[in-house]
Write a protein that holds these residues in place. Structure first.
Motif: not given
Lengths: 417, 417
Positions: A107, A109, A111, A113, A409-417
């Motif tokens: 995505l 940002n 992330l 997906l 499965v959504v993989t981030g590295s500390g992602h917030t909205r």
């Protein structure tokens, strides 16, 4: 979740299946495939046990006055046992859908997906007669990582018990968990329990006649995939070739009358010049014709058709015949009476084919081909657990991917909205 | 098929929708897109009408003692109207799923097999409060070639009436058939009729709280896609970074409390050293904490949690907190109490992440990211009609492809079996 104490007939089996499903969910493909191959070998090696049980079922059913079309569904012989074993082996060759990434993207940002296929969990199957369904359903469920709760008919209970004993003994020796395949009692009440085992059972697939489907849809709080009722039509357009029309109509009607993809009603454009010859060929093949006035005028011995004929899935050597003014009238007839299974057109006009294909709302539209081709095996999906006539989840033959759900499965590295 | 005379409240609207669906089914993408763009423009141009109706709804709801979280869902302002209009315009930019060939092949016998996306037909949506759903749902249904039967809540009836008037007037001017979008009466009985309009309505999507979902699942004979109940967890592993955990937990809980993808329960590994700081940050942000003994020992003012806390979708500034011995205990808690919506892990250990991802059976698993990302817009699907928490048909955000079914088109040249 359902309270297991409310499920005296199936509760223990459902809990075993639930527990097996947690193991099957992450079982490697090679373990599942080795088990399927071993099950196929065991069915062939122990076919005497199966045939003895089947002979007892057939004898009891015949004594009870069961009609021939049902006896045909119930009957196994060495060839049919070899056939279901071969279907298991075909499953080994098919790709395992579990773990497939259906779609994936990064995505904006950052992330990641991924939509990943996962098993449904516990699949309940309610079916009538045909004991090959026992093996097909167990195999399809296991290959797709699901536990199977099988509720076959009382008339096939001896056969199913023999089959499931062979399957489960072999499966457990091959490293599959106990509870992977469970045969439920054939009481009427066991269906009711299955339909209300919400939280324990993830989906129920009824495979049988209209009254079974109706009961399941009305009673079930577990999600349902409807299958099986096939009131299929062949429409012969004014542009159709006579020989092709005759071959397709005869094949659709007479190739095997007791199955859901056989044709029940023939719709013929009023400008078709070869109607008498077509009806003569059907009658010559032993088909009893029920027709409207134009059909009766075209061939002797056609009995008058009523609305009941348009509505009926005969599953016998009967066929309803209606002469229609044009293609829209054929579409209207199909919309009114069809069950959304398979609808065929025989035509040489590209615009007629396009209008028919766009206008029919069904699981399958067959253009210049027999309705008998709507089949998981014919489509190359391997064995099928049924043919869905509903629009949700899966429509048409239910192969392996149709026995899965997905997880994002959504993989981030500390992602917030 | 249902008898329309049994549907005094919705029968006429359902018939109009059924008839519209036959036209929408084959409508070209550019006609649908032009209508959506015109609808977006009209909503902005006529937002005064919408806001006046909304003010009357809000006033009545506030006078009736409606809680703030529900008023927040109900309230529109010029910004939110512009937002729903923008969502319609985003739909214009998204590809039309209708006509997509999902799979296609030439079979060994020469038959051409194509699985083609087709609209579902008539989609019923039952939802509570939020009037933006009215526009999102109508837009998603129309773009995917479906007619929409909207049954919003009584508290938003004035707002919904204003919105649907603008949408339908604009849609018909743009060449869409009458009946494409129908607002149903907000009586309790209209839901019952919708749930039993089998044959007229192809699918019902309930979007709301647990009691609505429960009623729909129990009563409906129309196929259902369950959405909306989100009892979501954030699990903080022993390997988690303190700052990342704090940011994700706070965002998951407090970013917007009244929505289904907000977190309700925090699960913390007992070896996490920063639990007091984490709970302090939550309390400092105004979150009321309900915890087990370990949580209460880590922070003052945590009230004791009961089973009801583990089960509750608060939709408020409350959070349940449980300290778990290990990751399997967290998975067990989620399996027992979760609603299958969104489950997050904060961890730096690859094996913990892999075990969590494999072990959770939910629509979405979020790795080092806020639960708030489970959203059709965030996933890039455009507006969503809801977030499915069931395993059949579609799981997770319901975008355009999820609002379609498929038909197999089988083309031969006289093929018989």
């Amino acid at each position: 979740m359902s309270d297991v104490t409310d499920l005296p007939l199936i509760g223990a089996a459902a809990l075993r299946a639930r527990s097996a499903a947690r193991v099957l969910r992450t079982l490697p493909t090679d373990v599942k495939d080795a088990a399927l191959a071993a099950m196929a070998d065991a069915l062939v090696a122990r076919s005497d046990e199966v045939l003895a049980a089947n002979a007892a079922d057939i004898e009891a059913a015949a004594a009870a006055g069961t009609p021939d079309s049902i006896l045909d569904r119930l009957r196994l012989d060495a060839g049919r046992v070899a056939g279901v074993a071969a279907a298991l082996r075909e499953l080994v060759a098919l790709p395992d859908p579990v773990g497939d990434v259906v779609r994936g993207s990064r995505l904006p940002n950052g992330l990641q997906l991924r939509q990943v296929r996962v098993p449904l969990g516990v699949v309940g199957i309610v079916y009538e007669a045909r004991p090959n369904v026992t093996v097909d359903a167990a195999g399809l469920c296991l290959k797709s990582g699901n536990a199977a709760l099988l509720r076959g008919s009382a008339s096939a209970f001896r056969t199913n018990t023999a089959l499931v004993a062979i399957l489960t003994e072999t499966a457990e020796k091959s490293g599959l968990p106990a509870g992977s395949v469970e045969l439920l009692p054939a009481d009427r009440a066991s269906v009711g329990e299955l339909l209300n085992a919400r939280g324990l059972v993830d989906v129920v697939i009824p495979r049988g006649g209209a009254s079974l489907i109706e009961r399941v849809v009305r009673e079930s709080t577990v999600p349902v995939i409807e299958t099986g009722v096939g009131n299929c039509h062949v429409y012969v357009d004014a542009s159709a070739d006579a020989a092709m029309a005759e071959a397709i109509v005869l094949n659709s009607k007479t190739h095997r009358v007791s199955v859901c993809n056989s044709a029940e009603t023939l719709l013929v454009h009023r400008d078709v010049p070869f109607l008498p010859r077509l009806l003569g060929a059907l009658a010559g093949a032993g088909v009893a014709l029920h027709g409207d006035e134009s059909a009766r005028a075209a061939h002797e011995g056609v009995v008058p058709a009523t609305d009941e004929d348009w509505a009926t899935e005969y599953l016998s050597m009967d066929m309803a015949v209606r002469v229609v003014d044009d293609l829209p009238a054929a579409l209207e007839h199909i919309a009114r009476w069809g069950s959304g299974h398979s609808e065929a057109i025989v035509a040489d006009s590209a615009s007629a084919i396009a209008d028919f294909t766009a206008g029919v709302d069904a699981a399958a539209v067959l253009v210049n081909a027999s309705t008998r081709f709507t089949d998981g095996g014919e489509f190359g999906f391997g064995a099928e657990i049924g043919i869905s006539t509903q629009k949700l989840h899966a429509r048409g033959p239910l192969g392996l991917p149709e026995l899965t759900s997905t997880t994002y499965v959504v993989t981030g590295s500390g992602h917030t909205r």
